[in-house]
Design a protein around this motif. Structure first.
Motif, short mmCIF file in Angstrom:
data_model
loop_
_atom_site.label_atom_id
_atom_site.label_comp_id
_atom_site.label_asym_id
_atom_site.label_seq_id
_atom_site.Cartn_x
_atom_site.Cartn_y
_atom_site.Cartn_z
N GLU A 136 55.25 34.76 31.50
CA GLU A 136 55.43 34.15 32.83
C GLU A 136 56.78 34.54 33.42
OE1 GLU A 136 52.64 30.25 31.78
OE2 GLU A 136 54.82 30.07 31.76
N MET A 137 57.81 34.46 32.59
CA MET A 137 59.14 34.84 33.07
C MET A 137 59.16 36.31 33.47
SD MET A 137 61.15 32.24 33.16
CE MET A 137 62.89 32.60 33.03
N GLY A 138 58.51 37.13 32.66
CA GLY A 138 58.43 38.55 32.99
C GLY A 138 57.78 38.77 34.35
N ALA A 139 56.71 38.01 34.61
CA ALA A 139 55.99 38.19 35.87
C ALA A 139 56.86 37.81 37.06
CB ALA A 139 54.71 37.35 35.86
N ILE A 140 57.55 36.68 36.97
CA ILE A 140 58.33 36.26 38.14
C ILE A 140 59.58 37.13 38.28
CG2 ILE A 140 59.64 34.34 37.08
CD1 ILE A 140 58.87 32.87 39.86
N GLN A 162 49.53 39.72 35.89
CA GLN A 162 50.72 39.17 36.52
C GLN A 162 50.37 38.05 37.51
OE1 GLN A 162 53.50 41.76 38.77
NE2 GLN A 162 54.57 41.93 36.83
N ALA A 208 49.79 34.98 35.51
CA ALA A 208 51.06 34.41 35.04
C ALA A 208 51.74 33.65 36.18
CB ALA A 208 51.98 35.51 34.52
N LEU A 209 51.71 34.20 37.38
CA LEU A 209 52.34 33.53 38.52
C LEU A 209 51.57 32.26 38.88
CD1 LEU A 209 53.06 36.71 40.67
CD2 LEU A 209 54.77 35.26 39.56
N SER A 258 49.95 30.45 36.78
CA SER A 258 50.28 29.50 35.74
C SER A 258 51.66 28.85 36.01
CB SER A 258 50.24 30.24 34.41
OG SER A 258 50.81 29.50 33.39
N ILE A 259 52.58 29.63 36.56
CA ILE A 259 53.89 29.10 36.94
C ILE A 259 53.73 28.05 38.04
CG2 ILE A 259 56.05 29.67 38.12
CD1 ILE A 259 55.95 32.40 36.65
N PHE A 284 45.70 35.18 30.31
CA PHE A 284 46.16 36.01 31.44
C PHE A 284 45.06 36.92 32.00
CE2 PHE A 284 50.15 35.09 29.11
CZ PHE A 284 50.82 34.43 30.14
#
Lengths: 490, 490
Positions: free
Chosen positions: A43-47, B13, B16-17, B19-20, B272
């Motif tokens: 998740e951190m990688g994506a943002i 990606q 992931a975003l 999910s954030i 993901f």
């Protein structure tokens, strides 16, 4: 007008996304389930990838060329956006990716090596990090000084040479003061006893409130390493509890309240703009330090704290407020920077600064780092380093690529010294209220003179306008000599 | 291969975003400082805008055309990505923005109107929401049925007509059962007493553990409205405490454990990807319901719970496990859907389904909604609605544009009925372990037959393969008649 508006609107969204990334980091260190590490990394990688794309978006270049700022704040915003855009574009994508990958890996290798007390396990990786950081510095410096290029990320406008001369001016007086203190005939008592976690946390909340922490825009949680996180309407602090040492929890809390108060005190008009954050690491540290040291470790506040702690813990082994003041400010030999007192702390920083400047300049090889560290420590502190975790492996900074970061801690102390002198002149009643457990006059002075400006003024100008004086280590050194001469009857 | 890989990497990606964004929502409802609302709205807006841009990115269309799936999972991923891409592109950006703006506004207007018990305050706004939702439905339906187009977002593949015939088949038996129960000679006792918050939360944790909640990939916090949030390695639950009614806390917890277990049980290979989440709202609700009702409200588990609660609260006013079982399953008249028991709950849904279908079809005007609601309630429940908060203003769904969502709750009950019948056949020892406070055989059966598949199979196929039978309301109705005839000695 349209380019200016487009640029600010784009930046606004970038700031919001960056604030989200910071909130995720908070989550990870406080409340995240332990099994979620891989998911969070993705998740951190994506943002971060979205943020990197936005920071190097070619439209920024076009907008910057066409934008016409209408106010002083807009001019400064343009300046800060251009600075970040240029920095981001100077570093090749390949290098940025490689650095991100390696530093996330090397943090684990460092932790493992530290646990194993084996510096050799870590040094080859550190060498790789250093190589990439030197490459990054060269890309950023464009022919200028490599160390300055890295330092500029944390303390814009400051150079390694300026810091070196500042430190050179400080060292002799600090070394003398340290020797006098350690050789003094009377040494303060140590605090001993049983200090339950819940009581420590309750007192920590009381201390945060005493320093004006706005609970409607923050909260306090427990983390392994205390930190402050977020800005504008949401700046949270963390603390830790070491059961035999309640000062750890209480002073960590006040330190983080200093950081958060800075972010929460910024003019709300600057929210979601590049002006809406603390202007440099040095200024940030000055706020946490002036809260923690000049205010909370002073005689007035410790008098109040002595009573609160005596009540909360049903009596202490120290039964007198003056003795308690000395205990809070006890200076003892030690290897660890983060545990150091006000006098010795800066000596730890100076040593790291010299070593990392040599590493970046190529004057020092990582293979010689342990020897360099240990001999320098022996020279400055008169003690031989006994094991790597007490020496070269004690800090995570270099492992995660933070070269140029260390001096901002000492710079923060210098700024805090300057600000304290000016603040005390303007707030003659501060010690009276601190003695009642209320830091309001100091907090308000700092909000007015530092916090509210956010990123509007460059660090040096900000501090110099607040103090109506040049930046100098003198006020800090005067303050330290005065305070510790009294405590240690020198 | 490249188009397939590019599409999946891009989707990864996006997931992931997304999910954030969900994690930020959790933060907002559990730990966020109360003063941070505006900032959070801007942050959510920023990430939603990034997500919207990605979901409508024209490259997805190109990749979809060129992509060649290599596995069944990739084929299904393509299908799901294409479905979302087409839906996102059918709705004009102007309409999407307007809907987002209006529904965030109308939620506040609804809350205010509900507090003021004034439906007229809310109806004009609801009318605007309805107008936009009909416009959205028309864009999505491309000539097909408007209601089906909305329903498809929550329960893909299901139509309003199918649900109507399902509900028509259920209603007579539910109405009869309800009348028999309310007219029965003996009524279960009410639980009364003092139930401290801390004890309730401790018991709730014990219940979550009994249902196999994986604490290393989750946590429990308190929220105003309980919910479950997140997936893969991090699915958190929330609960609430109503001091006089410990069942509220305990059964909310088990309900949310059902939702979270579904997400946590999905094949980690699907993380993901579009297969990495519960396949529909109906199937999701079936999991929360089968945990909460068919397992946790059964005689076996309530027998264990009776002992736990008697111990924890130092005795109860109910002193016998059979009487306690009846108390847990008490059926009483009431206006509120969320407080309804297993028998009456579906009747609440059926009424909302009919009303919202008429609203979307244009057969019912919002000006006539109060009258329509009240007369239908009188007809189905034999009681006159006394005030709007007990009537048309009780649910937030329509205010925030969730038309087509309500029937998935009852559909979840129907699926749970089917699944329970099959699960019981395959796990003859389930009641024995439930009586010991351990739901493992049931949880494992559901993980194997439902959870692990994630989005691989469409909802109906998933349930039909798990049960080796067609979907039908009969198992649910048989279960309810059997259970409540025993409890009420009908």
């Amino acid at each position: 007008m349209s380019a200016m508006n487009d640029l600010l609107a784009f930046q606004r969204q970038t700031e919001a996304l960056s604030s989200i990334a910071e909130r995720l980091g908070w989550d990870q260190e406080t409340v995240m389930p332990r099994g979620a590490a891989e998911q969070r990394a993705e998740e951190m990688g994506a943002i971060e990838s979205v943020l990197h794309e936005r920071r190097t978006d070619p439209r920024i270049g076009e907008w910057l060329e066409a934008a016409t700022p209408r106010t002083e704040a807009e001019s400064r915003a343009i300046e800060l956006i251009a600075r970040d855009f240029n920095r981001a574009n100077r570093v090749p994508a390949r290098l940025a990716t490689e650095l991100a990958r390696l530093t996330s890996l090397s943090q684990g290798i460092w932790a493992e090596a530290r646990a194993n007390e084996d510096a050799e396990e870590f040094l080859p990786t550190l060498d790789q990090v250093l190589m990439l950081k030197r490459e990054e510095a060269a890309a950023l410096a464009e022919g200028g000084d490599l160390y300055d290029a890295l330092l500029d990320d944390y303390e814009p406008g400051m150079t390694g040479a300026e810091i070196a001369s500042l430190f050179d001016a400080m060292r002799p007086r600090l070394v003398t003061l340290r020797e006098d203190i350690l050789g003094a005939g009377v040494q303060p008592q140590e605090l001993t006893g049983h200090f339950p976690q819940e009581t420590q946390l309750r007192l920590a909340r009381t201390c945060a409130t005493a320093f004006g922490y706005d609970w409607s825009r923050g909260r306090m949680d427990v983390a392994v390493h205390p930190f402050s996180s977020g800005r504008w309407q949401d700046s949270r602090i963390t603390t830790r509890v070491v059961e035999p040492d309640p000062f750890n929890c209480l002073y960590s809390t006040i330190h983080e309240v200093g950081h958060s108060s800075y972010e929460l005190g910024i003019d709300p008009d600057y929210a979601f703009t590049p002006l809406g954050r603390g202007v440099s690491m040095g200024v940030h540290e000055s706020q946490s330090r002036i809260y923690e040291n000049q205010m909370a470790r002073g005689r007035a506040f410790t008098g109040w704290l002595f009573n609160r702690m005596s009540d909360a813990f049903d009596g202490l082994n120290i039964t007198d407020a003056d003795a308690f003041y000395a205990t809070v400010n006890r200076v003892t030999p030690g290897f660890i920077r983060t545990e150091a007192d006000e006098v010795q702390y800066n000596l730890h920083i100076m040593m790291r600064f010299d070593l990392e400047r040599d590493l970046i300049a190529g004057r020092l090889d990582t293979r010689d780092l342990v020897e360099a560290w240990n001999s320098r420590f022996q020279k400055d502190f008169g003690v031989a380093v006994d094991r790597p975790a007490n020496g070269v492996l004690q800090d995570v900074h270099w492992a995660i690529g933070l070269f140029g970061y260390f001096p901002t801690y000492a710079l923060g102390n210098v700024y805090a010294g300057c600000l304290n002198a000016a603040m005390r002149e303007d707030t003659p009643d501060l010690d009276d209220t601190l003695a009642q457990g209320d830091a309001a006059p100091g907090v308000e002075w700092l909000r007015e003179n530092i916090h509210r400006h956010g990123g509007l003024l460059p660090p040096r100008q900000l501090v110099e306008e607040a103090t109506e004086d040049d930046i100098s280590p003198e006020p800090l050194l005067d303050y330290l000599e005065d305070k510790f001469s009294t405590i240690y009857k020198l």
